[in-house]
Write a protein that holds these residues in place. Structure first.
Motif, PDB file in Angstrom:
ATOM      1  N   TYR A  67       0.844  -1.195   0.000  1.00 28.47           N
ATOM      2  CA  TYR A  67       0.000   0.000   0.000  1.00 28.47           C
ATOM      3  C   TYR A  67       0.880   1.246   0.000  1.00 28.47           C
ATOM      4  O   TYR A  67       1.955   1.271   0.595  1.00 28.47           O
ATOM      5  CB  TYR A  67      -0.924   0.023   1.217  1.00 28.47           C
ATOM      6  N   GLY A  68       0.395   2.278  -0.669  1.00 31.54           N
ATOM      7  CA  GLY A  68       1.141   3.519  -0.770  1.00 31.54           C
ATOM      8  C   GLY A  68       0.295   4.719  -0.418  1.00 31.54           C
ATOM      9  O   GLY A  68      -0.827   4.592   0.101  1.00 31.54           O
ATOM     10  N   PRO A  69       0.799   5.909  -0.702  1.00 34.25           N
ATOM     11  CA  PRO A  69       0.089   7.147  -0.344  1.00 34.25           C
ATOM     12  C   PRO A  69      -1.314   7.232  -0.945  1.00 34.25           C
ATOM     13  O   PRO A  69      -2.236   7.752  -0.304  1.00 34.25           O
ATOM     14  CB  PRO A  69       1.005   8.247  -0.895  1.00 34.25           C
ATOM     15  N   GLU A  70      -1.498   6.731  -2.179  1.00 33.57           N
ATOM     16  CA  GLU A  70      -2.826   6.810  -2.802  1.00 33.57           C
ATOM     17  C   GLU A  70      -3.848   5.979  -2.016  1.00 33.57           C
ATOM     18  O   GLU A  70      -4.999   6.397  -1.853  1.00 33.57           O
ATOM     19  CB  GLU A  70      -2.769   6.294  -4.244  1.00 33.57           C
ATOM     20  N   ASP A  71      -3.416   4.817  -1.534  1.00 33.98           N
ATOM     21  CA  ASP A  71      -4.315   3.955  -0.762  1.00 33.98           C
ATOM     22  C   ASP A  71      -4.655   4.593   0.583  1.00 33.98           C
ATOM     23  O   ASP A  71      -5.814   4.581   1.019  1.00 33.98           O
ATOM     24  CB  ASP A  71      -3.650   2.591  -0.548  1.00 33.98           C
ATOM     25  N   GLU A  72      -3.642   5.142   1.240  1.00 33.11           N
ATOM     26  CA  GLU A  72      -3.871   5.792   2.533  1.00 33.11           C
ATOM     27  C   GLU A  72      -4.828   6.971   2.374  1.00 33.11           C
ATOM     28  O   GLU A  72      -5.733   7.166   3.198  1.00 33.11           O
ATOM     29  CB  GLU A  72      -2.540   6.248   3.119  1.00 33.11           C
ATOM     30  N   ALA A  73      -4.637   7.739   1.316  1.00 30.92           N
ATOM     31  CA  ALA A  73      -5.501   8.905   1.094  1.00 30.92           C
ATOM     32  C   ALA A  73      -6.939   8.476   0.824  1.00 30.92           C
ATOM     33  O   ALA A  73      -7.888   9.129   1.296  1.00 30.92           O
ATOM     34  CB  ALA A  73      -4.960   9.724  -0.079  1.00 30.92           C
ATOM     35  N   ALA A  74      -7.118   7.375   0.103  1.00 29.86           N
ATOM     36  CA  ALA A  74      -8.465   6.904  -0.215  1.00 29.86           C
ATOM     37  C   ALA A  74      -9.214   6.491   1.043  1.00 29.86           C
ATOM     38  O   ALA A  74     -10.398   6.822   1.220  1.00 29.86           O
ATOM     39  CB  ALA A  74      -8.393   5.738  -1.196  1.00 29.86           C
ATOM     40  N   LEU A  76      -8.456   7.411   4.175  1.00 35.52           N
ATOM     41  CA  LEU A  76      -8.609   8.578   5.045  1.00 35.52           C
ATOM     42  C   LEU A  76      -9.779   9.446   4.596  1.00 35.52           C
ATOM     43  O   LEU A  76     -10.512  10.005   5.429  1.00 35.52           O
ATOM     44  CB  LEU A  76      -7.315   9.392   5.047  1.00 35.52           C
ATOM     45  N   ASP A  77      -9.999   9.528   3.301  1.00 33.68           N
ATOM     46  CA  ASP A  77     -11.114  10.327   2.795  1.00 33.68           C
ATOM     47  C   ASP A  77     -12.455   9.755   3.257  1.00 33.68           C
ATOM     48  O   ASP A  77     -13.387  10.515   3.545  1.00 33.68           O
ATOM     49  CB  ASP A  77     -11.065  10.378   1.271  1.00 33.68           C
ATOM     50  N   ASN A  81     -15.168  11.658   5.425  1.00 38.06           N
ATOM     51  CA  ASN A  81     -16.463  11.862   4.768  1.00 38.06           C
ATOM     52  C   ASN A  81     -17.226  10.541   4.740  1.00 38.06           C
ATOM     53  O   ASN A  81     -17.363   9.919   3.681  1.00 38.06           O
ATOM     54  CB  ASN A  81     -16.246  12.388   3.345  1.00 38.06           C
ATOM     55  N   PRO A  82     -17.709  10.083   5.892  1.00 40.52           N
ATOM     56  CA  PRO A  82     -18.340   8.757   5.959  1.00 40.52           C
ATOM     57  C   PRO A  82     -19.547   8.643   5.034  1.00 40.52           C
ATOM     58  O   PRO A  82     -20.319   9.593   4.857  1.00 40.52           O
ATOM     59  CB  PRO A  82     -18.772   8.652   7.424  1.00 40.52           C
ATOM     60  N   PRO A 290     -17.248   0.404   3.013  1.00 43.91           N
ATOM     61  CA  PRO A 290     -16.857   1.485   2.090  1.00 43.91           C
ATOM     62  C   PRO A 290     -15.370   1.802   2.129  1.00 43.91           C
ATOM     63  O   PRO A 290     -14.806   2.248   1.116  1.00 43.91           O
ATOM     64  CB  PRO A 290     -17.708   2.673   2.541  1.00 43.91           C
ATOM     65  N   MET A 291     -14.693   1.577   3.271  1.00 44.96           N
ATOM     66  CA  MET A 291     -13.250   1.804   3.298  1.00 44.96           C
ATOM     67  C   MET A 291     -12.538   0.763   2.439  1.00 44.96           C
ATOM     68  O   MET A 291     -11.585   1.079   1.728  1.00 44.96           O
ATOM     69  CB  MET A 291     -12.734   1.776   4.742  1.00 44.96           C
ATOM     70  N   ALA A 292     -13.012  -0.494   2.496  1.00 37.94           N
ATOM     71  CA  ALA A 292     -12.436  -1.529   1.637  1.00 37.94           C
ATOM     72  C   ALA A 292     -12.702  -1.211   0.173  1.00 37.94           C
ATOM     73  O   ALA A 292     -11.850  -1.438  -0.695  1.00 37.94           O
ATOM     74  CB  ALA A 292     -13.003  -2.892   2.007  1.00 37.94           C
ATOM     75  N   ALA A 293     -13.881  -0.687  -0.120  1.00 40.22           N
ATOM     76  CA  ALA A 293     -14.205  -0.322  -1.500  1.00 40.22           C
ATOM     77  C   ALA A 293     -13.280   0.780  -2.005  1.00 40.22           C
ATOM     78  O   ALA A 293     -12.803   0.738  -3.150  1.00 40.22           O
ATOM     79  CB  ALA A 293     -15.667   0.120  -1.597  1.00 40.22           C
ATOM     80  N   ALA A 294     -13.023   1.772  -1.169  1.00 38.56           N
ATOM     81  CA  ALA A 294     -12.119   2.852  -1.563  1.00 38.56           C
ATOM     82  C   ALA A 294     -10.715   2.316  -1.799  1.00 38.56           C
ATOM     83  O   ALA A 294     -10.021   2.737  -2.746  1.00 38.56           O
ATOM     84  CB  ALA A 294     -12.104   3.930  -0.485  1.00 38.56           C
ATOM     85  N   LEU A 295     -10.293   1.384  -0.949  1.00 32.06           N
ATOM     86  CA  LEU A 295      -8.970   0.783  -1.096  1.00 32.06           C
ATOM     87  C   LEU A 295      -8.891  -0.050  -2.375  1.00 32.06           C
ATOM     88  O   LEU A 295      -7.908   0.023  -3.125  1.00 32.06           O
ATOM     89  CB  LEU A 295      -8.669  -0.074   0.132  1.00 32.06           C
TER      90      LEU A 295
END
Length: 442
Positions: A67-74, A76-77, A81-82, A290-295
């Motif tokens: 995992y990298g910065p893009e995954d962490e940002a996704a 965290l968003d 914003n739940p 939804p966090m898994a979906a964003a990831l």
């Protein structure tokens, strides 16, 4: 999101490198057999191990997931914003990437399979052809809907669905079949599809190991009427947990979705027979986090280049190893784009190698290679399938010689997920050293 062909350029690179690799490996091996190149004894006989990189570096080379910065940002968003919007976003991007008309995210791959079996709407006692050489999730959910597994053998050199064996096991009760694209290697989907059409069978696909792989220019998952994918943390597209069902027909999508999603039927068209189940669904809650979906969505954006990079790295090793007598790589058709998952699997012909699998693996491990004798639990041998109380019709327990042969001959190596040229070279040297001394192992 652009729909990319997986492994772009990998097949061409393989062909370009193969001749050079073959010549170099043959020269090394010839010299080794003559006692010229490999002058040291095997490590099991007191020699210096061929693999000298630190164990921690080897572990890092095969670390997964990445995992990298893009995954962490996704992720965290979503925390900031739940909401469930990331699920819709993932499904939209998935449809675009795979060119599929319908897709539904689930909490894991097993639930996606269960929803797919429910969507079949087949009468109890209907048979579904499936390999025994697979994870339980490909099979056990059948019993919830009165379906019965019809175990099919695998090709012992690919670990994939054997169409010739399936022909021998076909009965009037069989209504569907589901090949599993094992360890990222595509099944021969032209043969599988032709068999399904000829016999009037519903074609399903288990693509849990192979997201982004292709056959004859077509992404896997698009050959069957329905297909499933997994986002479990070890998979090529990891989101810690999650799964996706993909559907070519609206009726399948709506029935599978209503099974585990009480809120989605409200969005179905007015003429949908499942719209009236809004608010209740049909019994289960299989919504993806939804966090898994964003990831998963962030990972999907890097799937094609990551698959290509991993496949190219395997080629750098296997193009040398494939020159060693008796060591066999699973064949991949020239017009298939395979990927890799979890392991780099090879097979040993003990007669041609002149030594047993156990002896060769022991010698390789002494050289520092993280090799092991690969044996996968065969589903048809497990207690659940022999107990009639769990099934509308007790499954037949067949003899599957191909699956047995695979378990007797497979060797598993790590799948290196980050660039490790020095380690790959040392692994190849370790194999060549062992092969040069293999007569001592017999």
């Amino acid at each position: 999101m652009r729909r990319d062909e997986p492994n772009g350029g990998v097949g061409a690179s393989r062909r370009a490198l193969l001749g050079t690799a073959a010549a170099m490996a043959a020269g090394r091996l010839a010299g080794a057999d003559a006692g010229v190149v490999v002058g040291e004894p095997l490590a099991i006989d007191g020699g210096r191990p061929a693999v000298t990189l630190a164990a921690a570096r080897q572990v890092e080379a095969s670390r997964w997931p990445l995992y990298g910065p893009e995954d962490e940002a996704a992720v965290l968003d979503v925390l900031r914003n739940p909401g469930y919007g990331p699920i819709d976003d993932l499904e939209r991007d998935w449809r675009d990437y795979f060119g599929a008309p319908f897709a539904k995210a689930h909490c894991n791959g097993t639930s996606a399979i269960a929803a797919m079996f429910f969507a079949l709407g087949l009468p109890p006692g209907s048979g579904v052809m499936v390999p025994s050489y697979t994870f339980f999730a490909s099979i056990v959910p059948m019993r919830l809907f009165g379906l019965v597994p019809v175990f099919v053998d695998v090709d012992p050199r690919t670990l994939n669905f054997d169409v010739d064996d399936a022909r021998k096991r076909l009965t009037k009760d069989v209504k569907a079949l589901m090949p599993v694209h094992w360890m990222g290697l595509p099944c021969p989907m032209d043969d599988v599809s032709a068999f399904a059409r000829e016999k009037g069978l519903i074609l399903l696909e288990d693509v849990a190991h192979a997201p982004g792989a292709s056959y004859r220019g077509k992404l896997l998952g698009g050959w069957g009427r329905m297909s499933i994918f997994s986002y479990q943390s070890s998979k090529p597209l990891p989101a810690l947990e999650g799964g996706m069902g993909m559907y070519q027909e609206r009726a399948d999508f709506e029935r599978a979705t209503a099974f585990g999603h009480s809120d989605v039927p409200a969005r179905f068209p007015a003429d949908s027979p499942y719209k009236r189940y809004a608010g209740t669904g049909l019994g289960l809650k299989l919504r993806m986090n939804p966090m898994a979906a964003a990831l998963a969505r962030a990972q999907l954006g890097r799937l094609a280049p990551r698959n290509a990079s991993g496949a190219a790295q395997v080629r750098r090793l296997n193009d040398r190893l494939a020159q060693l007598p008796g060591l066999i790589e699973p064949p991949c058709p020239a017009d298939a784009g395979r990927i890799y998952y979890a392991n780099n699997i090879l097979f040993l012909d003990e007669a041609r190698a002149g030594a047993t699998r156990a002896a060769i693996v022991k010698a390789l491990r002494a050289e520092g290679v993280q090799a092991r004798e690969h044996r996968y639990p065969l589903q048809h041998k497990l207690p659940l399938y022999a107990e009639a109380e769990w099934w509308s019709r007790k499954p037949e327990i067949p003899e599957l010689p191909g699956s047995e042969q695979a378990n007797r001959t497979a060797i598993a190596l790590p799948y290196f997920t980050s660039e490790a040229p020095e380690l790959i070279d040392q692994y190849a040297q370790a194999f060549e050293k062992v092969w040069a001394h293999r007569s001592k192992l017999s």
